[in-house]
Design an enzyme around this catalytic site. Structure first.
Site, short mmCIF file in Angstrom:
data_model
loop_
_atom_site.label_atom_id
_atom_site.label_comp_id
_atom_site.label_asym_id
_atom_site.label_seq_id
_atom_site.Cartn_x
_atom_site.Cartn_y
_atom_site.Cartn_z
N CYS B 12 0.84 -1.23 0.04
CA CYS B 12 0.09 -0.22 0.18
C CYS B 12 0.97 1.17 -0.01
CB CYS B 12 -0.97 -0.13 1.25
SG CYS B 12 0.18 0.15 2.81
N HIS B 40 5.71 -5.04 8.85
CA HIS B 40 5.82 -6.11 9.21
C HIS B 40 5.73 -7.10 8.26
CE1 HIS B 40 3.60 -5.17 13.45
NE2 HIS B 40 4.69 -5.65 13.55
N HIS B 72 3.87 2.09 11.47
CA HIS B 72 2.85 2.25 12.48
C HIS B 72 3.00 3.34 13.52
CE1 HIS B 72 4.32 -2.14 11.49
NE2 HIS B 72 2.85 -2.19 11.19
N HIS B 122 -0.72 -4.18 19.29
CA HIS B 122 -0.14 -4.00 17.89
C HIS B 122 0.23 -2.50 17.93
CE1 HIS B 122 -0.03 -2.56 13.78
NE2 HIS B 122 -0.11 -4.05 13.63
N GLU B 124 0.60 0.04 16.14
CA GLU B 124 -0.25 1.38 15.58
C GLU B 124 -1.12 1.72 16.64
OE1 GLU B 124 -2.87 0.83 12.13
OE2 GLU B 124 -4.30 2.15 13.15
N THR B 159 -6.32 1.08 11.71
CA THR B 159 -6.88 1.27 10.24
C THR B 159 -7.04 0.00 9.62
OG1 THR B 159 -4.32 1.19 10.06
CG2 THR B 159 -5.44 3.31 10.15
N CYS B 188 -8.84 1.90 7.07
CA CYS B 188 -7.93 2.16 5.62
C CYS B 188 -8.70 1.75 4.42
CB CYS B 188 -6.38 1.68 5.84
SG CYS B 188 -5.76 1.62 4.02
N SER B 216 2.02 -9.19 10.80
CA SER B 216 1.25 -8.23 9.96
C SER B 216 -0.24 -8.12 10.24
CB SER B 216 1.40 -8.27 8.47
OG SER B 216 0.46 -7.63 7.69
N ASN B 218 -2.87 -6.55 9.07
CA ASN B 218 -3.74 -6.63 7.83
C ASN B 218 -3.72 -7.91 7.09
OD1 ASN B 218 -2.39 -6.14 4.89
ND2 ASN B 218 -1.11 -5.20 6.60
#
Lengths: 281, 281
Positions: B12, B40, B72, B122, B124, B159, B188, B216, B218
């Site tokens: 991304c 990640h 993050h 996490h 973030e 996100t 996101c 990771s 996501n």
């Protein structure tokens, strides 16, 4: 038969206040109007009409005298029209309804698209709609199509809805999509307590009666919630409305009443039901 | 075997940006650190480590040189500590993560109790936690007990969560109760598109591979969503991680990859899988 009355039921502060104001104004002035029924109870409206209160549907019907703004409130546009005519205005809007109006105005001022979870035909909701320009009324899921998926939504709720309905509708709004969501819980805590009390009671009885005007949103909500738990739930205005066949063979009846139902209607109903004998039915 | 790659997958903007920044800094400076893995993905982190990037866990481990703030983000307190040491800071925080931090700060400033829907372990989420004083992280329904029923809640979301999880958690928060609820959709959109694309694909294949680091968020979310639809879903870091027995007898495989998975890992995986012959297995 045995009759149990819900722990919390009958007149709320807002309704009591509106009636007190109306009685006070009627004692002092002639030519007194209410813009729409002052509360949603035909018996009370009839009694106040006998004391001189004239109920009108539209601002245009009033040329002089005093107008009482009913418990459900009125849109700012209507109030402005009355002021332009130099008419004396007495505001009997419930403080919690007034709060919804002010929140809707602030949300609109902050650039939110105002969403009212409620019944678009109810006067409370119509008055709130008049407080902001960009408003959507959402009664059920099908109304969500009017909202863009990336809107900044400012959500309020008709005061007499149930927490369960608010929760369900908010979940649907979340599914529908938004960029920002601001929700102010504008439910009336008294209405919620009455709902909880009614639902508790109707689980324990053979038949449940919900007393109040057929137009009364909070009474209808009580009946709707009780009916989900006890199919033998009946919404009646008063003792006269009872089909006696319904209670034949039943042992215990529960009674609750909307926030606009006066004590004397509840007392009369309970007294008559307690004295009711199957053999008379 | 036949291999279909998800329409949207792989790097991304935020990840690409962090890597570009790291490469640029490494070309110009010596003594370059990343506070936690810059993204990640172990393969990418290894490649950058070979180019000189030193990954440290704590601010205390750095005495001089340049620190890259990873995609993050980092908590303001950590950044302040680095500034106090006179260390050169290069910020590679994803703009969308930065936005969550700023929103959390504003919500706290406006008196909201900040709620982060996400994983408290996490980085973030931990960085966002550091941006406000009164914060609750809500991973699932059981965490709601930390919220008072009459709180003014300001809600943001990690996100990389899914819209479905956000919706479910918001519905639960609504059930739990609040006096005011302000939700900013901080998902996101790229992550959501990848989720939709992955779920669409995994319905059409015999086996689904989700490529990306095990840390990771996501990528894990992609695997979780695919697994709900297709039980034959496997989260792997790269081709080396594949147990060849899994693909025996399968005709069509789907491949998607997290936002921190580089193209070469996807290409290598697809090429090898296309060339894979059951007889070799």
């Amino acid at each position: 038969m045995k009759v149990v009355v819900a722990e919390k039921c009958g007149f709320c502060h807002g309704v009591r206040n509106a009636i007190t104001i109306a009685e006070k104004v009627l004692a002092q002035e002639k030519d007194v109007y209410s813009l729409g029924p002052i509360i949603h109870n035909p018996d009370v409206v009839k009694r106040l009409a006998e004391a001189g209160l004239k109920t009108v549907d539209r601002v245009e019907e009033v040329q002089s005298g005093t107008v009482i703004i009913r418990s459900h409130g009125a849109a700012p546009e209507q109030i402005a029209k009355l002021q332009d005519k130099g008419i004396h205005i007495v505001d009997a809007t419930c403080v919690l309804v007034k709060r919804v109006q002010q929140i809707a105005k602030h949300l609109a001022g902050d650039g939110y698209r105002v969403v009212i979870i409620g019944d678009e035909n109810h006067p409370e909701v119509q008055a709130v709609m008049g407080c902001a320009t960009d408003v959507a009324v959402v009664g059920d899921e099908s109304d969500l199509q009017n909202l863009a998926k990336n809107d900044r939504l400012g959500v309020v709720c008709q005061t007499t809805q149930s927490p369960e309905h608010l929760r369900k509708m908010l979940a649907s709004i979340c599914s529908h999509g938004f960029s920002e969501l601001k929700v102010i819980n504008t439910l009336c805590k008294e209405a919620v307590k009455r709902q909880e009390s009614a639902v508790r009671l109707c689980k324990q009885v053979d038949i449940m009666f919900v007393l109040g005007g057929v137009q009364s949103a909070n009474t209808r909500k009580l009946a709707e919630l009780c009916r989900e738990v006890n199919k033998q739930t009946y919404h009646l205005e008063n003792w006269k409305g009872l089909d006696k066949n319904l209670v034949l063979g039943k042992n215990v009846a529960g009674v609750t009443a909307g926030a606009s139902t006066p004590d004397w209607i509840i007392t009369e109903f309970v007294k008559n039901l307690e004295a009711f004998d199957d053999r008379e039915g």
